[in-house]
Design a protein around this motif. Structure first.
Motif, mmCIF file in Angstrom:
data_model
loop_
_atom_site.group_PDB
_atom_site.id
_atom_site.type_symbol
_atom_site.label_atom_id
_atom_site.label_comp_id
_atom_site.label_asym_id
_atom_site.label_seq_id
_atom_site.Cartn_x
_atom_site.Cartn_y
_atom_site.Cartn_z
ATOM 1 N N GLU A 86 5.525 33.374 11.909
ATOM 2 C CA GLU A 86 5.879 32.159 12.628
ATOM 3 C C GLU A 86 7.148 31.551 12.061
ATOM 4 O OE1 GLU A 86 2.805 29.292 13.165
ATOM 5 O OE2 GLU A 86 1.254 30.802 13.293
ATOM 6 N N CYS A 87 8.079 31.196 12.950
ATOM 7 C CA CYS A 87 9.316 30.548 12.528
ATOM 8 C C CYS A 87 9.100 29.037 12.565
ATOM 9 C CB CYS A 87 10.471 30.943 13.451
ATOM 10 S SG CYS A 87 11.440 32.317 12.812
ATOM 11 N N VAL A 88 8.673 28.468 11.474
ATOM 12 C CA VAL A 88 8.404 27.034 11.414
ATOM 13 C C VAL A 88 8.928 26.468 10.101
ATOM 14 C CG1 VAL A 88 6.359 27.140 12.889
ATOM 15 C CG2 VAL A 88 6.115 27.428 10.418
ATOM 16 N N ASP A 89 9.235 25.170 10.129
ATOM 17 C CA ASP A 89 9.528 24.393 8.928
ATOM 18 C C ASP A 89 8.354 23.458 8.704
ATOM 19 O OD1 ASP A 89 12.020 25.510 8.459
ATOM 20 O OD2 ASP A 89 13.098 23.980 9.598
ATOM 21 N N GLU A 90 7.916 23.345 7.452
ATOM 22 C CA GLU A 90 6.771 22.487 7.156
ATOM 23 C C GLU A 90 7.171 21.238 6.389
ATOM 24 O OE1 GLU A 90 3.129 24.425 5.979
ATOM 25 O OE2 GLU A 90 3.999 26.351 6.520
ATOM 26 N N LYS B 124 18.090 20.157 5.795
ATOM 27 C CA LYS B 124 19.042 19.614 4.819
ATOM 28 C C LYS B 124 19.073 20.480 3.567
ATOM 29 C CE LYS B 124 19.884 15.497 1.993
ATOM 30 N NZ LYS B 124 19.414 14.125 1.653
ATOM 31 N N TRP B 125 17.890 20.868 3.098
ATOM 32 C CA TRP B 125 17.831 21.710 1.894
ATOM 33 C C TRP B 125 18.520 23.040 2.131
ATOM 34 C CZ3 TRP B 125 11.886 20.778 1.058
ATOM 35 C CH2 TRP B 125 11.698 19.500 0.518
ATOM 36 N N ALA B 126 18.326 23.613 3.325
ATOM 37 C CA ALA B 126 18.941 24.901 3.641
ATOM 38 C C ALA B 126 20.469 24.791 3.614
ATOM 39 C CB ALA B 126 18.463 25.401 4.995
ATOM 40 N N LYS B 127 21.006 23.691 4.154
ATOM 41 C CA LYS B 127 22.452 23.480 4.155
ATOM 42 C C LYS B 127 22.993 23.337 2.736
ATOM 43 C CE LYS B 127 22.778 21.373 8.749
ATOM 44 N NZ LYS B 127 23.097 20.136 9.522
ATOM 45 N N ASN B 128 22.141 22.851 1.835
ATOM 46 C CA ASN B 128 22.557 22.685 0.443
ATOM 47 C C ASN B 128 22.364 23.953 -0.382
ATOM 48 O OD1 ASN B 128 23.295 20.005 0.837
ATOM 49 N ND2 ASN B 128 21.297 19.208 0.230
ATOM 50 N N GLU C 258 5.626 37.659 -1.914
ATOM 51 C CA GLU C 258 4.382 38.387 -1.669
ATOM 52 C C GLU C 258 3.158 37.581 -2.080
ATOM 53 O OE1 GLU C 258 4.570 42.111 -3.625
ATOM 54 O OE2 GLU C 258 6.152 42.937 -2.332
ATOM 55 N N THR C 259 3.343 36.656 -3.035
ATOM 56 C CA THR C 259 2.209 35.888 -3.546
ATOM 57 C C THR C 259 2.290 34.400 -3.253
ATOM 58 O OG1 THR C 259 3.331 35.655 -5.684
ATOM 59 C CG2 THR C 259 1.818 37.526 -5.429
ATOM 60 N N ASP C 260 3.353 33.938 -2.605
ATOM 61 C CA ASP C 260 3.517 32.509 -2.373
ATOM 62 C C ASP C 260 4.031 32.265 -0.965
ATOM 63 O OD1 ASP C 260 3.277 30.016 -4.076
ATOM 64 O OD2 ASP C 260 5.217 29.670 -3.141
ATOM 65 N N HIS C 261 3.656 31.102 -0.429
ATOM 66 C CA HIS C 261 3.975 30.753 0.949
ATOM 67 C C HIS C 261 5.318 30.038 1.034
ATOM 68 C CE1 HIS C 261 3.485 29.528 5.039
ATOM 69 N NE2 HIS C 261 3.352 28.265 4.752
ATOM 70 N N GLY C 262 6.153 30.404 1.981
ATOM 71 C CA GLY C 262 7.423 29.723 2.198
ATOM 72 C C GLY C 262 7.270 28.576 3.183
ATOM 73 N N TYR C 263 7.902 27.433 2.873
ATOM 74 C CA TYR C 263 7.726 26.230 3.698
ATOM 75 C C TYR C 263 8.907 25.938 4.622
ATOM 76 C CZ TYR C 263 3.922 25.422 0.434
ATOM 77 O OH TYR C 263 2.784 25.563 -0.321
ATOM 78 N N CYS C 264 10.009 26.673 4.477
ATOM 79 C CA CYS C 264 11.200 26.388 5.282
ATOM 80 C C CYS C 264 11.750 27.675 5.900
ATOM 81 C CB CYS C 264 12.273 25.699 4.436
ATOM 82 S SG CYS C 264 11.779 24.129 3.732
ATOM 83 N N ARG C 265 10.876 28.490 6.433
ATOM 84 C CA ARG C 265 11.278 29.806 6.939
ATOM 85 C C ARG C 265 12.234 29.694 8.124
ATOM 86 N NH1 ARG C 265 8.717 34.110 5.338
ATOM 87 N NH2 ARG C 265 8.742 35.152 7.367
ATOM 88 N N LYS C 266 12.035 28.691 8.958
ATOM 89 C CA LYS C 266 12.887 28.543 10.141
ATOM 90 C C LYS C 266 14.323 28.221 9.737
ATOM 91 C CE LYS C 266 13.390 25.979 14.478
ATOM 92 N NZ LYS C 266 12.790 24.922 15.344
ATOM 93 N N SER C 267 14.493 27.186 8.889
ATOM 94 C CA SER C 267 15.842 26.775 8.481
ATOM 95 C C SER C 267 16.543 27.850 7.658
ATOM 96 C CB SER C 267 15.769 25.474 7.692
ATOM 97 O OG SER C 267 15.423 24.391 8.528
#
Length: 295
Positions: free
Chosen positions: A252-256, A262-266, A280-289
């Protein structure tokens, strides 16, 4: 079972429990004789030499090159926002990132008697000359934040470096019976309440809630400005319940988080990929950005 047998049985169970605690504590290098009770208002304890020099240096090296401006949580919206109240830089490790991080997390659980799964990922912070964090609370005011693990019942600050002057942790609303005497080696900020000097390897544990689970206003605390040198620290926030978010499918392409764009731009996608993109062991929270999945 008569009262005498019941008492004997209870004592046996207690001895078994104590022996297990000793075994668990020794396996993680936990030494309760190094712990000093500093205050009851707030409840605060100092563990001298909680981390070894090698552990401190390892945590710093994991963070170097991945630091970003520290954010604060807005009391109304619960969103992460930029603020002049907090001028340090930092980044999050992910849980059990390697053997050393896993051992530190296990030692924290053994010392605090709070479940390891209730803790947030370690946050590594760096304070340069003049940088600070004004007095604040670690418990939440907004209902959105409370939905994830509940209040932060306790905070552990681990000092990863010595600071020539300044950088103390201060409790402005401390209510001790006697005044803490301070000489010229303390900063003016530290003289505004009970304070703890950052010593490499030491860990400060304090509780943000009373034993009856109500918030403790005397847990107000801040990081005094660094006057000479630099300060490295690691923070572990521990919640009343297991801490974690509902995992989205990696496809899923979502930001949580509202700040993801803003963080992605930085450049956070590259600086802190574990949190932003996941592993592999941790969840990403800003996959869309971070453009880490197809939309």
């Amino acid at each position: 079972m008569d009262s005498r047998n019941f008492l004997t049985f209870s004592l046996c169970l207690l001895l078994i429990f104590v022996n297990k605690l000793k075994t668990s504590a020794s396996s993680f290098g936990f030494d309760p004789t190094r712990v000093t009770q500093l205050s009851w208002t707030p409840r605060a304890f100092l563990y001298k030499g909680f981390l070894s020099n090698d552990e401190c240096d390892h945590l710093i090296n994991l963070a170097k090159g991945k630091l970003a401006k520290s954010m604060v949580t807005d009391n109304i919206s619960g969103k992460r926002v930029d603020s002049e109240e907090r001028t340090s830089s930092g980044m999050f490790l992910y849980k059990r990132q390697d053997d050393i991080v896993a051992n530190v997390e296990a030692k924290l659980a053994a010392w605090t008697f709070l479940p390891e799964e209730n803790g947030e990922s370690l946050q590594i912070l760096h304070y340069e000359n003049g940088q600070k964090y004004d007095p604040h609370y670690d418990f939440f005011h907004d209902q959105k934040a409370l939905q994830i693990g509940g209040h932060r019942i306790a905070t552990v600050l681990m000092y990863l470096s010595n600071v020539k002057k300044g950088g103390e942790t201060v409790f402005p609303m401390w209510k001790g019976k006697t005044t803490q005497l301070k000489d010229g080696s303390w900063s003016e900020c530290a003289k505004q309440g009970y304070a703890v000097k950052p010593r490499k390897g030491d860990a400060l544990l304090f509780f943000n809630l009373h034993p009856n689970a109500t918030t403790d206003p005397t847990s107000l605390h801040g990081s005094c400005p660094v006057i000479e040198g630099e300060k490295w620290s690691a923070t572990r926030w521990i919640h009343v319940r297991s801490f974690g978010r509902s995992f989205k499918k990696q496809s899923e392409c979502v930001d949580e988080d509202e700040s993801c764009e803003k963080w992605a731009k930085n450049g956070e996608c590259e600086k802190n990929p574990t949190y932003m993109v996941g592993s592999e062991t941790d969840h990403g929270y800003c996959r869309k950005s971070c453009k880490a999945c197809s939309s």
